[in-house]
Design an enzyme around this catalytic site. Structure first.
Site, PDB file in Angstrom:
ATOM      1  N   ASP A   1       0.830  -1.128  -0.011  1.00 19.57           N
ATOM      2  CA  ASP A   1      -0.166  -0.064  -0.057  1.00 19.57           C
ATOM      3  C   ASP A   1       0.895   1.260  -0.183  1.00 19.57           C
ATOM      4  OD1 ASP A   1       0.999   0.179   2.432  1.00 19.57           O
ATOM      5  OD2 ASP A   1      -1.075   0.178   3.481  1.00 19.57           O
TER       6      ASP A   1
ATOM      7  N   CYS B   1       3.278  -3.333   3.920  1.00 18.60           N
ATOM      8  CA  CYS B   1       2.557  -2.216   4.256  1.00 18.60           C
ATOM      9  C   CYS B   1       2.964  -1.597   5.578  1.00 18.60           C
ATOM     10  CB  CYS B   1       0.853  -2.692   4.449  1.00 18.60           C
ATOM     11  SG  CYS B   1       0.616  -3.890   5.857  1.00 18.60           S
TER      12      CYS B   1
ATOM     13  N   THR C   1       2.485  -2.299   8.887  1.00 15.48           N
ATOM     14  CA  THR C   1       2.855  -3.193   9.794  1.00 15.48           C
ATOM     15  C   THR C   1       3.159  -4.557   9.220  1.00 15.48           C
ATOM     16  OG1 THR C   1       0.645  -3.701  10.142  1.00 15.48           O
ATOM     17  CG2 THR C   1       1.553  -1.947  11.427  1.00 15.48           C
TER      18      THR C   1
ATOM     19  N   HIS D   1       9.854 -24.418   8.092  1.00 13.87           N
ATOM     20  CA  HIS D   1       8.803 -25.308   8.790  1.00 13.87           C
ATOM     21  C   HIS D   1       7.254 -24.978   8.223  1.00 13.87           C
ATOM     22  CE1 HIS D   1      10.864 -25.886  12.640  1.00 13.87           C
ATOM     23  NE2 HIS D   1      11.745 -26.312  11.710  1.00 13.87           N
TER      24      HIS D   1
ATOM     25  N   HIS E   1       6.655 -31.455   9.282  1.00 14.03           N
ATOM     26  CA  HIS E   1       6.278 -30.105   8.912  1.00 14.03           C
ATOM     27  C   HIS E   1       5.233 -30.258   7.708  1.00 14.03           C
ATOM     28  CE1 HIS E   1       9.264 -28.732  11.695  1.00 14.03           C
ATOM     29  NE2 HIS E   1      10.147 -29.318  10.830  1.00 14.03           N
TER      30      HIS E   1
HETATM   31  C1  RB5 Z   1      -2.187   2.275   6.563  1.00 15.14           C
HETATM   32  O1  RB5 Z   1      -2.069   3.597   7.346  1.00 15.14           O
HETATM   33  C2  RB5 Z   1      -1.828   1.107   7.458  1.00 15.14           C
HETATM   34  O2  RB5 Z   1      -2.878   0.907   8.211  1.00 15.14           O
HETATM   35  C3  RB5 Z   1      -1.463  -0.090   6.713  1.00 15.14           C
HETATM   36  O3  RB5 Z   1      -0.371   0.238   6.059  1.00 15.14           O
HETATM   37  C4  RB5 Z   1      -1.096  -1.079   7.383  1.00 15.14           C
HETATM   38  O4  RB5 Z   1      -0.290  -1.097   8.463  1.00 15.14           O
HETATM   39  C5  RB5 Z   1      -2.475  -2.080   7.799  1.00 15.14           C
HETATM   40  O5  RB5 Z   1      -2.085  -3.292   8.498  1.00 15.14           O
END
Ligand code: RB5
Length: 152
Positions: A8, A67, A69, A100, A135
């Site tokens: 993203d 993204c 996180t 695994h 596994h």
């Molecule tokens: C976008 O702001 C953020 O929510 C997205 O990049 C991600 O971290 C979501 O899991």
């Protein structure tokens, strides 16, 4: 090896860095979007889905998803039957996700890991192979859950 990339807006910069990193090592890299870091409408489910579908259809061998996180984009990818995407913030988990869990996709958070750590993590992911054996039995049990819910 063919590698599909997706991100993203939060992950575009790290995605482009990692694409160059893997291209230099000889991997065939394709960007499935998104492409504009200023476009806040470029939500993570679409690139997560596109990369996962390309792998499930056999068009690509592995995927790298970024993204903020690594969570949202991996959750989307894992909805595609047969796909196993792992969020990794350090190399040990990246190694185990291949050895695994036989994951085809690695996901990372651009707001979690820096460039050099991310490069180390993807290198570890691509340098390791599934060990099979006990596994494989466990991975088959994951596939069975999809079958039980009519998704495979
Ligand atoms: C976008 O702001 C953020 O929510 C997205 O990049 C991600 O971290 C979501 O899991």
């Amino acid at each position: 090896m063919k590698v599909a990339f997706g991100s993203d807006h939060a992950g575009i910069e790290l995605k482009l860095f990692l694409m160059e990193h893997l291209k230099e090592k000889g991997y065939e890299c394709t960007d499935y979007g998104n492409y504009d870091p200023n476009d806040r409408g470029d939500d993570y489910p679409l690139p997560g889905r596109l990369v996962a579908e390309a792998i499930a259809e056999g068009k690509e061998d592995r995927g790298v998803l970024i993204c903020g996180t690594g969570l949202g984009i991996s959750l989307a990818a894992n909805k595609v039957p047969g796909i196993r995407a792992a969020v990794c913030s350090e190399p040990f988990t990246a190694k185990m996700s291949r050895c695994h869990n036989n994951c085809q996709i690695i996901a990372m958070g651009a707001r979690v890991v820096g460039r050099e750590l991310a490069a180390m993590i993807v290198d570890t992911f691509f340098e390791n192979e599934f060990e099979g054996g006990r596994h494989a039995v466990r991975v088959d049990m994951i596939s069975q859950i999809e079958k039980d819910y009519g998704k495979a």
